[in-house]
Design an enzyme around this catalytic site. Structure first.
Site, PDB file in Angstrom:
ATOM      1  N   GLU A  45      30.175   4.603  35.079  1.00 42.77           N
ATOM      2  CA  GLU A  45      30.817   5.798  36.146  1.00 42.77           C
ATOM      3  C   GLU A  45      31.303   5.324  37.522  1.00 42.77           C
ATOM      4  OE1 GLU A  45      30.035   9.023  39.271  1.00 42.77           O
ATOM      5  OE2 GLU A  45      29.219   7.231  39.188  1.00 42.77           O
ATOM      6  N   GLU A  46      30.538   4.327  37.849  1.00 47.16           N
ATOM      7  CA  GLU A  46      30.679   3.711  39.228  1.00 47.16           C
ATOM      8  C   GLU A  46      32.367   2.896  39.232  1.00 47.16           C
ATOM      9  OE1 GLU A  46      29.076   4.599  41.969  1.00 47.16           O
ATOM     10  OE2 GLU A  46      26.992   5.107  41.083  1.00 47.16           O
ATOM     11  N   HIS A  69      23.782   3.728  47.192  1.00 52.36           N
ATOM     12  CA  HIS A  69      24.593   2.644  47.153  1.00 52.36           C
ATOM     13  C   HIS A  69      23.919   1.333  47.923  1.00 52.36           C
ATOM     14  CE1 HIS A  69      28.251   4.365  44.902  1.00 52.36           C
ATOM     15  NE2 HIS A  69      27.081   4.673  44.372  1.00 52.36           N
ATOM     16  N   ASP A 127      20.509   6.658  42.195  1.00 53.39           N
ATOM     17  CA  ASP A 127      21.887   6.950  41.600  1.00 53.39           C
ATOM     18  C   ASP A 127      22.111   6.147  40.582  1.00 53.39           C
ATOM     19  OD1 ASP A 127      24.536   7.383  41.345  1.00 53.39           O
ATOM     20  OD2 ASP A 127      25.154   6.751  43.191  1.00 53.39           O
TER      21      ASP A 127
END
Lengths: 352, 332, 366
Positions: free
Chosen positions: C215-216, C330, C186
């Protein structure tokens, strides 16, 4: 030379809660008028000060943004001459009982925040802290007078007068973020005698404490090439001694993290070193909690730097700051802006 | 106007799936607008009037989406699990009836929950009367809204989606009653408000207004236990919003609306809402900022299948908006 | 019962060694949100010879334009985020141990006992934990708070690590039979897929590729990238969790699997940030159907991708997301199927090739 203490006392003397910045904007307008080439107000109330650069057209633009709004309270209900309130911005309800305040109704009224006795409150509260919804504001007037002078939505501001402490420390409410407005003013003053190539836009922004409204909107028309966001940061002190806190009165914070362009950080660090202005790296692993969160993502994106003035007891009426750090921040910004060469933007790139 | 309200509240249109309600609104607007368009996120924008010297470009935003459910899984016995579209309170779900966009009906069931415990959404399921996975007409990603007939109690009206179809009704009625205006008015019937003011965000960018008003419902503080300490009450007139948790209304507009209401003898109340947001925020944050306000209708039992408003408030909101749009707007 | 179901795929797509080597390089690089340097380098190396226009914007997004040849081309933005979740060093303690904070959504229970790489030089370190002998039963019932964890790089690390440096899991890319095991799948999957699209660009459209940052930490890069491109439509290409694991209670069916491994590309209908444009859902699903590419709907629900920021830009941009399913996102080690990756690539390639302006004419009708 601007008398910093006098300037601060003046811009602290009026309210300007988020969304209701009118009174403080007027004072800043008056203060910046002799220091800028043009002043205007955005459609939602941010003050834009323009200082023209001497370079050839088209000139690059640098934005300095300091939010001018303050935290406080707002009337939600009037009950038998007493007012219930909600917060504007973030307030720890435990500091409220007994606070002197000003209610901005049809006229300004001094008042106090009242904690009702335990037997009039839900038993479950015991002798614990009393949440804001159970507190009242009392202006000493009879209910019939209050209903004439106060209505739902009126704002309630802290009313403690600023106090000069030892060692050039000043205590008061709303130092967050009027100290940055003062630092920006010092920067504008310093630039009166310095030539600068870039156009400078000094913005006193609105609604940082609630919506980042000024930060999300003002850069849209200004379209700066670079932005410096100046705000307070956490100084070491009572209950605040971990990595998020900087020493008090020992230099400015240089923000470091996703909201900050690393090349701008490097440029400011270099500048601070060259000027022997003490500084500390202020780590912001995720978001900075400042207007940079908004400014950075306006339109096609804007490279941002975050400067911090270390402040103790943030969001209480006795916020405490060192005047030395305000002067340092003002000087650092002025020197940075004055030294921006026409092609300086070429250095603000990603390492590749 | 009540028949219009009935039609609007009984049409399904959860966020993102406003196409049926959009058609109903387009028809109701008829030729009262000069121009109608639909933007990329599905908001219907009806333009009326041209800007005179004293006029502005004004945006009026009423969201046409409602809260709803989306199917996430059909289990082996034909029960459908779902997720929420917008703020769904599990307490008001059990036993509720739902209507899918294709007309399929179902009920919401629950099991495995101890008495007195609040269910979570994952404890609930939709039963459309299927006997197995094979004969269940639903598939993952199907969308439904709550189904509950409109109830006319005379002065008070009850329906599943008063939030915010009552505002759509008000906007349409304003379009009908507005005789002349110095402004270029864009009536935005916005989408996806319940999931984050999305339709109004893009519509406001497209309209690029000088000033904007949201029309929405707000909580009322007039029920028996008064757990909401706020002064808004059904029947006390349209509420002029000072703030909610999403934005602070432009104080100049608040004053203007108050003066207009006072001048026209229209009852009004002031509103401070501690939870909830409206399209006003989206308008205010557009481009380089837009002065924005909100006219609210006090509403009981918001986000339940039985939301209640006062018809006089609705009527007075129409009068207030017509008055505001008929004259130049001064901000100072 | 559907649990532990083996999904067979008719097509066993082949992946060249080149994309696998690229993905390996991308996964092994460090790019914690706000410090995407290493991945940006790799992306720039790959895209510079291929794009008509390549630039790095104010936030560090890499924006690539590749124009098609035909008339009436749809301008399609494809976004893949370069950043990953990770750690930032915040303080050096006296004993040469380093305190850190989290960047992005990390379950702190994933951290104790892991190896990490710190800073641009990838200096190895470990997140230790107290010997079990010195813990109490009560203590073991509580999570170890991040504020008490430390990274140890050995006693002579000196000044080579300083506050502000980022750290990532030290996991190295590995092929495990039909699967890949790596950190940061990811969203290095998305990055690799976009680069591959640029190698075989459909001539019928204008390809606007955004390799996004941050993005995170709030879909920040995608917002400004979309403003710059101002595209007709957008597809966020990402990686989404596959929670297709057995329920602890064997009687209970797992009804919240999000996606399943071997199910093919996951097409989004709704997450917390976006309600996908249904015209685009049908476009992707029909393409998959017609081409015989296995596909699945991602279960509607939580999460968010770059599409959440993109679709709200300017006057609105019809948007959708498609993801490669991957287990254990994650964490230090994700596991995903090579086939799902290849099928996602195929789906996008095929869908873009058949895209015409007709797709967006008329209103979205659900």
């Amino acid at each position: 030379m601007i008398d910093l203490t006098a300037l601060l006392k003046e811009i602290l003397s009026v309210s300007g809660l988020s969304g209701f910045e009118g009174p403080v904007r007027e004072i800043i307008h008056k203060t910046w008028e002799p220091l800028t080439d043009a002043l205007s107000t955005s459609k939602i109330g941010s003050l834009h000060g323009f200082k023209k650069g001497r370079g050839d057209d088209p000139r690059r633009r640098v934005l300095i943004s300091a939010h001018m709004d303050a935290i406080g309270m707002m009337v939600t209900e009037i009950d038998d001459g007493l007012m219930r309130v909600t917060q504007v911005g973030g307030i720890d309800h435990r500091i409220l009982p007994g606070q002197p305040v000003t209610v901005h109704g049809r006229e300004e009224m001094p008042g106090v925040v009242v904690q009702p006795p335990a037997h009039l409150l839900p038993k479950s509260l015991g002798d614990g802290p009393v949440p804001m919804k159970y507190l009242f504001v009392d202006v000493g007037l009879r209910p019939s007078e209050v209903s004439k002078k106060v209505r739902v939505g009126d704002i309630v501001a802290y009313a403690q007068a600023p106090l000069e402490l030892t060692g050039e420390a000043l205590a008061g409410h709303t130092l967050d973020n009027r100290v940055s407005v003062a630092a920006t003013t010092l920067c504008l003053e310093a630039l009166q005698n310095r030539l600068h190539d870039w156009d400078l836009w000094a913005v006193a922004s609105v609604q940082e404490e609630e919506t980042l409204g000024g930060a999300l909107t003002s850069p849209f028309d200004i379209r700066p090439d670079l932005a410096i966001i100046i705000d307070v940061c956490f100084a070491k002190g009572l209950g605040a001694n971990d990595w998020r806190n900087l020493p008090f009165g020992e230099g400015v914070g240089l923000g470091y993290g996703p909201n900050i362009h690393p090349a701008l950080y490097d440029a400011f660090e270099k500048k601070a070193k060259a000027l022997e202005i003490p500084y500390h790296r202020d780590l912001m692993p995720k978001m900075s909690g400042t207007d940079a969160m908004g400014v950075q993502i306006v339109a096609e994106g804007i490279p941002c730097m975050v400067l911090g003035i270390p402040l103790r007891y943030m969001h209480t009426p006795v916020e405490t700051v060192s005047l030395r750090d305000i002067r340092r921040a003002g000087r650092l910004m002025a020197e940075y802006v004055a030294d921006l060469t026409p092609d300086a933007l070429e250095q603000i790139h990603w390492e590749e | 106007m009540k028949s219009l309200i009935k039609k609007l509240v009984e049409t399904p249109g959860p966020s993102g799936f406003e196409y049926q309600i959009r058609d109903v609104i387009r028809e109701a607007i008829g030729n009262t607008a000069d121009e109608i368009r639909v933007d990329a996120l599905g908001s219907l924008i009806a333009k009326r009037g041209t800007r005179s010297e004293s006029g502005m470009r004004v945006m009026i935003s009423a969201h046409i989406d409602e809260i709803g459910l989306m199917v996430t899984h059909i289990d082996d016995n034909g029960f459908a699990r779902f997720t929420n579209i917008g703020g769904i309170n599990p307490l008001t779900c059990y036993g509720g009836r739902v209507l899918f966009m294709d007309g399929t009906r179902g009920v919401i069931g629950m099991d495995g929950i101890e008495r007195g415990k609040t269910p979570k959404l994952t404890d609930l399921f939709i039963d459309v009367g299927a006997t197995s996975k094979e004969d269940c007409p639903l598939k993952v990603s199907d969308v439904c809204g709550f189904e509950r007939p409109f109830l006319d109690l005379g002065k008070r009206l009850v329906a599943k989606s008063m939030d915010d179809r009552i505002a759509a009704a008000i906007a349409i009625e304003v379009l009908r009653k507005l005789e002349s205006t110095p402004h270029e008015v864009h009536f935005v019937f916005s989408t996806q408000e319940e999931v984050g003011l999305r339709g109004a965000t893009t519509a406001a960018f497209g309209v690029d207004p000088d000033v904007g008003f949201a029309v929405d419902v707000t909580l009322s503080g007039d029920t028996p236990r008064r757990s909401t300490k706020m002064m808004t009450a059904l029947g006390d007139g349209p509420a002029i919003k000072v703030r909610d948790s999403s934005f602070i209304a432009d104080p100049r507009l608040v004053d203007w609306m108050v003066k207009t209401a006072q001048g026209a003898g229209i009852p009004y109340q002031l509103e401070v809402l501690e939870a909830g947001g409206t399209d006003g925020r989206a308008i205010q944050m557009t481009r380089s900022g837009v002065p924005a306000g909100c006219v609210s209708i006090a509403c009981r039992y918001i986000h339940s299948p039985s939301e209640m408003v006062d018809f006089d408030d609705v009527d007075n909101a129409v009068k207030l908006l017509v008055k505001i749009l008929s004259e130049p707007i001064k901000l100072d | 019962m559907s649990k532990n179901r083996e999904v067979s795929t008719n097509h066993v797509p082949e992946i060249d060694t080149q994309p696998i080597q690229l993905l390996e390089k991308l996964c092994n690089a460090s790019a914690v949100s706000g410090d995407e340097h290493e991945v940006r380098q790799i992306v720039l190396e790959e895209v510079s010879p291929l794009g008509d226009e390549v630039k790095v914007d104010a936030l560090g997004n890499v924006l690539v334009k590749r124009l098609g040849q035909r008339k009436n081309r749809v301008r399609v933005m494809l976004a893949a985020h370069m950043d990953e979740i990770g750690l930032m060093i915040v303080k050096k303690h006296d004993n040469s141990l380093f305190e850190f904070d989290l960047v992005g959504g990390i379950d702190e229970r994933q951290l104790p006992g892991k190896s990490v790489l710190v800073g641009r030089d990838h200096l190895p370190g470990v997140i230790g934990a107290k010997p079990i002998h010195m813990t109490t039963t009560k203590e073991r019932k509580n999570k170890i708070p991040v504020s008490s964890m430390r990274i140890d790089l050995g006693p002579e690390i000196g000044d080579r690590v300083k506050p502000g440096d980022r750290a990532t899991f030290a996991t190295r890319f590995e092929i495990l039979g039909p699967s890949i095991c790596a950190k940061a799948l990811d969203n290095r999957f998305g990055v690799a897929i976009l680069i591959e699209l640029l190698r075989h660009p459909p001539d019928t459209i204008d390809l606007l590729l955004a390799f996004t940052v941050q993005e995170e930490v709030g879909l920040r890069g995608a917002r400004v990238a979309a403003y710059t491109f101002d595209p007709d439509m957008a597809v966020a290409v990402d990686s989404t969790p596959a929670y297709d694991l057995p329920h602890w209670d064997e009687e209970d069916e797992n009804v919240q699997y999000n996606t399943r491994l071997d199910g093919g590309p996951a097409i989004y209908t709704m997450d917390r940030a976006t309600i996908a444009d249904r015209r685009l859902v049908y476009w992707l699903a029909e393409t998959a159907q017609d081409e015989g590419i296995p596909w699945q709907l991602r279960q509607p629900g939580g999460g968010g991708t770059d599409a959440g920021a993109i679709h709200k830009v300017r006057s609105g941009i019809p948007s959708i997301s498609v993801s490669v399913p991957s287990r254990y996102a994650h964490t230090a080690a994700g596991i995903a199927r090579l086939d799902d990756w290849a099928n996602t690539q195929r789906l996008l390639q095929a869908a873009l090739a058949r895209l015409t302006p007709d797709l967006l004419s008329g209103e979205q009708r659900g």
